[in-house]
Write an enzyme that holds these catalytic residues in place. Structure first.
Site, PDB file in Angstrom:
ATOM      1  N   ILE A  10      -3.614  49.870  30.643  1.00 41.46           N
ATOM      2  CA  ILE A  10      -3.803  51.310  30.842  1.00 41.46           C
ATOM      3  C   ILE A  10      -2.444  52.004  30.815  1.00 41.46           C
ATOM      4  O   ILE A  10      -1.496  51.540  31.462  1.00 41.46           O
ATOM      5  CB  ILE A  10      -4.499  51.593  32.201  1.00 41.46           C
ATOM      6  N   ASP A  59       6.641  53.098  27.792  1.00 37.09           N
ATOM      7  CA  ASP A  59       6.814  54.495  27.381  1.00 37.09           C
ATOM      8  C   ASP A  59       6.115  54.647  26.031  1.00 37.09           C
ATOM      9  O   ASP A  59       6.571  54.104  25.022  1.00 37.09           O
ATOM     10  CB  ASP A  59       8.317  54.795  27.269  1.00 37.09           C
ATOM     11  N   ASN A  86      -4.279  56.650  28.156  1.00 32.60           N
ATOM     12  CA  ASN A  86      -4.427  57.747  29.110  1.00 32.60           C
ATOM     13  C   ASN A  86      -3.178  58.617  29.258  1.00 32.60           C
ATOM     14  O   ASN A  86      -3.270  59.767  29.670  1.00 32.60           O
ATOM     15  CB  ASN A  86      -4.804  57.151  30.478  1.00 32.60           C
ATOM     16  N   TYR A 151      -1.135  71.957  24.039  1.00 33.73           N
ATOM     17  CA  TYR A 151      -1.850  70.811  24.629  1.00 33.73           C
ATOM     18  C   TYR A 151      -3.223  70.647  23.959  1.00 33.73           C
ATOM     19  O   TYR A 151      -3.627  69.543  23.591  1.00 33.73           O
ATOM     20  CB  TYR A 151      -1.988  71.052  26.129  1.00 33.73           C
ATOM     21  N   LYS A 155      -4.944  67.384  21.920  1.00 33.12           N
ATOM     22  CA  LYS A 155      -6.205  66.768  22.342  1.00 33.12           C
ATOM     23  C   LYS A 155      -7.262  66.874  21.240  1.00 33.12           C
ATOM     24  O   LYS A 155      -8.140  66.010  21.125  1.00 33.12           O
ATOM     25  CB  LYS A 155      -6.681  67.405  23.650  1.00 33.12           C
ATOM     26  N   VAL A 184      -9.822  68.452  35.972  1.00 35.76           N
ATOM     27  CA  VAL A 184      -9.703  67.340  36.915  1.00 35.76           C
ATOM     28  C   VAL A 184      -8.636  67.710  37.941  1.00 35.76           C
ATOM     29  O   VAL A 184      -7.592  68.267  37.586  1.00 35.76           O
ATOM     30  CB  VAL A 184      -9.326  66.026  36.191  1.00 35.76           C
TER      31      VAL A 184
END
Ligand code: ADP
Length: 265
Positions: A10, A59, A86, A151, A155, A184
């Site tokens: 992850i 990274d 993520n 952003y 996405k 979130v």
């Protein structure tokens, strides 16, 4: 070493974010989790370390770091069953005024970071005819949002790449699952709020008032707890028949239904 545990890698697992919660959620399903983040955030992962969670430096914006981290996981566990892409950074502000370096950084981490990991991991999964790749997008990839244009664009790229990748990897037994959260209550949301509060933009007088009035309390009040999202995602990703997309949060289903056609692919 328990060779039967599913091995999960992850990215972006710093404390306070969704990645941190993904680590706990996958570990609670009996997986062996590599919890990774950039060097600056590694101290955050110490609390997570256990017999089933191992902190790892990674990274996603560096080819060398991705290669080294993936090699380390393979040397230690022999395979990666689930990759969770993520890691992410925000870039908040009106597109007409955003610093180009901020925008480049967002692409480098949010979009190209996922590609780097996919390129390092997918061929091995395909060779084993097994694996799951989870790409974390956002509902703002489907619904353009003022002051988050940069952003949103990264996405939207995650969304498009995940759909292509799903079709490309399906013949090799590798499932690609895109996760599409709404608001979130976690790191990026807080960072955005702080950045918004700290600046007054040249182009938009009264910007803070506008944000406070329109985007304020109601949205935040309906934001999802990161742990709730993470547990839902882990359960569905690990299910025998994983879904193509996990859309989660207030109103996100409606937005997604209006915005996407390629779910039938
Ligand atoms: P959220 O969980 O709301 O998406 P966070 O900012 O808490 O937002 O989580 C994003 C995570 O991604 C953080 O832990 C951050 O350190 C991590 N991250 C940012 N840049 C990189 C990068 N280049 N490589 C790996 N992880 C990164």
């Amino acid at each position: 070493m328990d060779g039967t545990k599913r091995v999960v890698l992850i990215t972006g697992c710093g404390k306070g974010g969704i990645g941190y919660e993904y680590c706990k959620a996958f570990a609670s399903h009996g997986c062996y989790v590599f919890a990774s983040d950039i060097p600056d955030r590694l101290h955050d992962l110490a609390d997570l370390a256990s017999e089933s969670v191992e902190p790892l430096e990674l990274d996603v914006s560096s080819d060398e770091s991705v290669a080294a981290a993936v090699s380390e996981v393979l040397a230690s566990r022999g395979r990666i069953d689930v990759l969770v892409n993520n890691a992410g950074v925000g870039s908040t502000g009106p597109l007409a005024e955003l610093d180009l370096d901020d925008i480049r950084r967002a692409w480098e981490v949010n979009a190209l970071g996922q590609v780097r990991l996919v390129q390092a991991v997918a061929p091995r999964m395909a060779a084993r005819r097994s694996g799951r790749i989870v790409n974390v997008g956002s509902v703002v990839g489907a619904v353009a949002t003022p002051w988050a244009g940069s952003y949103c664009a990264t996405k939207a790229a995650v969304d498009a790449m995940s759909d292509a990748l799903r079709v490309e990897l399906r013949p090799f037994g590798v499932h690609v699952i895109k996760v599409v959260p709404g608001a979130v209550r976690s790191g990026l949301g807080r960072a955005n709020a702080e950045r918004l509060a700290a600046r007054s933009w040249r182009l938009y007088e009264g910007f803070e008032d506008a944000i406070a009035g329109r985007a304020g309390a109601s949205q935040v009040g309906r934001a999802t707890e990161p742990g709730v999202l993470a547990r839902h995602v882990a359960r569905r990703v690990l299910s025998p028949r994983p879904p193509r997309a996990i859309v989660f949060g207030h109103m996100t289903g409606l937005f997604a239904a209006l915005a996407w056609s390629p779910l039938w692919l």
